[in-house]
Write an enzyme that holds these catalytic residues in place. Structure first.
Site, short mmCIF file in Angstrom:
data_model
loop_
_atom_site.label_atom_id
_atom_site.label_comp_id
_atom_site.label_asym_id
_atom_site.label_seq_id
_atom_site.Cartn_x
_atom_site.Cartn_y
_atom_site.Cartn_z
N ASP A 237 36.40 34.06 46.86
CA ASP A 237 36.99 34.12 45.53
C ASP A 237 36.59 32.90 44.70
O ASP A 237 36.59 31.77 45.19
CB ASP A 237 38.51 34.18 45.66
CG ASP A 237 39.21 34.26 44.32
OD1 ASP A 237 39.02 35.28 43.64
OD2 ASP A 237 39.93 33.31 43.96
N HIS A 356 40.11 44.71 41.50
CA HIS A 356 41.51 44.42 41.24
C HIS A 356 41.75 43.60 39.97
O HIS A 356 42.90 43.42 39.57
CB HIS A 356 42.12 43.67 42.43
CG HIS A 356 41.49 42.34 42.66
ND1 HIS A 356 40.29 42.18 43.33
CD2 HIS A 356 41.89 41.09 42.30
CE1 HIS A 356 39.99 40.90 43.36
NE2 HIS A 356 40.93 40.22 42.75
N ASP A 357 40.69 43.09 39.36
CA ASP A 357 40.83 42.24 38.17
C ASP A 357 40.49 42.95 36.87
O ASP A 357 40.60 42.34 35.80
CB ASP A 357 39.94 41.00 38.29
CG ASP A 357 40.54 39.92 39.16
OD1 ASP A 357 41.78 39.85 39.26
OD2 ASP A 357 39.77 39.15 39.76
#
Length: 571
Positions: A237, A356-357
């Protein structure tokens, strides 16, 4: 030329499209070629990797939050998708200021997701099904609740005093005017230490100081911990932000350019060294563990640099040049996919549209009329281009973004500490048309998105022409068809501004074209660029289910067209 669709639906047609078109290149030789390629390359080079947001995938205990046991219970379904690996977003212990991306203990599983025994069982059961499990590792920052940060902020002289990024200043004047990606200043005053700490994300997510040898060793030990526990690799990440410009310049125009691509906070030289060292740790383990990087870049040249000058940093940088597209434009698709295939020095590209973003592709690209065809198009582009395909849970059944009214029904509390506009793409997986879409027997942490009664796994599983079975067909092509497994990418000019075309070509010249009509009208392709290739066709399939005649595509249709090899010249 008239190209007929094979009878029997998508899955039957796949068998025809997969068959070689050239004499002497029968199933046995094709299988042998695939076997040789598999031995010569690591597992991840042609992988399909499926992202799971664990709190929304499957709840096993009725508390309304998905968990590791829930994922284990759905492994047979995941196997049916033809996946090589699953990437699970953070399940570490966390106060959930950013739903797990604020880690308070890197080697402990948050109780809401389960235990280490649940993790070990998940890995073991996944391996039995030929599926690897990847960990989402938050390398740029921790939670402010992490023991490391608590010690660091306790004084300026403790053993971890420099494990985070601290700067002097006065309580009303931060060291710089830099902004956080989540809005507001990138600095927070700590009254105990009487210094500012840096956070490119939330104040609850202080940035780690990768210049500190002790911090670096501790994070590499985290990597070893999960590899020792069976992880097949990591999605890393926020990798661009590991270092900052230590001259601490003021930003002359803090509102210009994306905050995440500033010259003082993104892809600074120290990042390369850390990633090389991290790569060496991963490469020291058996089984070819992989590093998949969240790598925001401005250009294909910057993306190439993320792999490392000597190809020794991140194995698989995510290609946000494609992934951040907000509309399907044929010319832009051609430019970006052609670049990924031809300007990365033969390194493995990574394709995706959803995560997911960001918004789900069903909602991002859909026009409200032909969403199903458009979804099949985006699937084909992700799955049939060379390299790695990243899928986001539910895209294979056409899950879309939740509307604001649906999200407004979710109360703020322990299960959802704060509102987040990204929750629109994080609603529970739609398994059935029953209560809570089969996700939980309790109250889900987020409401199920509207329309789940029609779009769910149970409803689509038995329909040969469903989006779900289209994904399964594409996965089969990637596994069993030499052109889509190892064939080189050939850029094509489609001959029509609304059609994006490319080919995947075998060494003998045989292969397949992919034609994608991004427009709302019928369009006829006249592809050029495949010099010396015969127009003979062994099979074709279109997402619309209609016959393909003279390469005329239906609105928003995608067709896979097999072609023969080189034709001998007559004397």
């Amino acid at each position: 030329m008239r190209i007929m669709r094979a009878p029997g639906g998508i899955l039957a047609a796949a068998a025809i499209v997969c068959q070689p078109a050239i004499a002497g290149q029968g199933p046995a030789s094709a299988t042998a070629r695939l076997a040789e390629a598999a031995k010569a390359s690591p597992w991840w080079q042609h992988a399909v990797i499926y992202e799971i947001y664990p709190r929304s995938f499957q709840d096993s205990d009725g508390d309304g939050v998905g968990d590791l046991r829930g994922i284990t219970s759905r492994l047979d379904y995941l196997k049916s998708l033809g996946l090589d690996a699953i990437w699970i977003t953070p399940f570490f212990k966390s106060p959930n200021a950013d739903f797990g991306y604020d880690v308070s203990d890197y080697t402990a599983i948050d109780p809401q997701y389960g235990t280490m025994a649940d993790w070990d069982e998940l890995v073991a059961q996944a391996r039995r099904r030929g599926i690897r499990v990847m960990v989402d590792l938050v390398v740029n920052h921790s939670s402010a609740e992490h023991a490391w940060f608590k010690e660091s902020r306790s004084s300026r002289t403790n053993a971890k005093a420099d494990w985070y990024v601290w700067r002097d200043g006065t309580p009303d004047t931060p060291p710089t005017n830099w902004k956080s990606i989540f809005g507001g200043p990138a600095w927070t005053w700590d009254p105990g230490r009487k210094q500012w700490y840096y956070h490119i994300f939330l104040p609850e997510q202080p940035d780690l100081n990768w210049q500190n040898p002790g911090l670096k060793k501790a994070m590499f030990d985290v990597v070893r911990f999960w590899l020792d526990h069976g992880a097949a690799g990591f999605r890393l990440d926020a990798t661009p932000y590991l270092f900052e410009d230590t001259n601490w310049p003021q930003d002359k125009d803090p509102d210009a350019d994306p905050v995440w691509l500033k010259p003082y906070n993104s892809q600074l030289p120290g990042t390369n060294q850390v990633l090389r060292e991290l790569r060496r740790v991963a490469d020291g383990y058996p089984g070819n563990p992989v590093l998949l990087g969240e790598s925001s870049t401005r250009s294909i040249e910057q993306l190439r640099a993320v792999y490392g000058r000597n190809k020794d940093e991140i194995h698989l940088p995510m290609n946000f040049l494609v992934g951040n597209m907000t509309r399907l434009d044929a010319a832009e698709l051609k430019r970006r996919y052609d670049e990924a295939a031809t300007k990365l020095d033969g390194l493995t590209p990574v394709s995706f549209f959803s995560n997911h973003d960001q918004s789900r592709q069903w909602s991002e690209f859909g026009d409200g009329k032909d969403n199903d065809r458009i979804a099949k198009m985006s699937a084909a582009l992700t799955m049939l281009n060379p390299g790695v395909a990243l899928l986001y849970y539910g895209e294979e059944i056409g899950m879309g973004d939740a509307d604001k009214a649906t999200l407004a029904k979710a109360p703020i509390g322990p299960k959802r500490p704060r509102t987040d506009d990204r929750d629109r793409a994080r609603t529970p997986m739609q398994w059935t048309a029953g209560a809570s879409a089969g996700f939980t027997r309790g109250t889900p942490w987020l409401p199920v998105a509207t329309g789940y009664q029609a779009r769910n796994v149970a409803a689509e599983d038995g329909k040969p022409d469903s989006l779900l079975n289209w994904y399964r067909m594409l996965a089969k092509l990637r596994r069993t068809d030499p052109a889509f497994r190892t064939g080189r990418y050939m850029p094509l000019d489609s001959g029509d501004p609304s059609v994006f075309a490319f080919a995947r070509v075998n060494p003998d010249g045989s292969g397949a074209m992919v034609l994608a009509n991004v427009g709302p009208d019928r369009r006829t392709a006249r592809p050029t660029g495949a010099a010396g290739v015969s127009p003979r066709v062994a099979g074709a399939i279109c997402a619309s289910g209609t016959a393909l005649r003279d390469l005329t595509l239906q609105p928003h249709d995608t067709c896979i067209v097999r072609f023969g090899g080189k034709v001998a010249r007559r004397r």
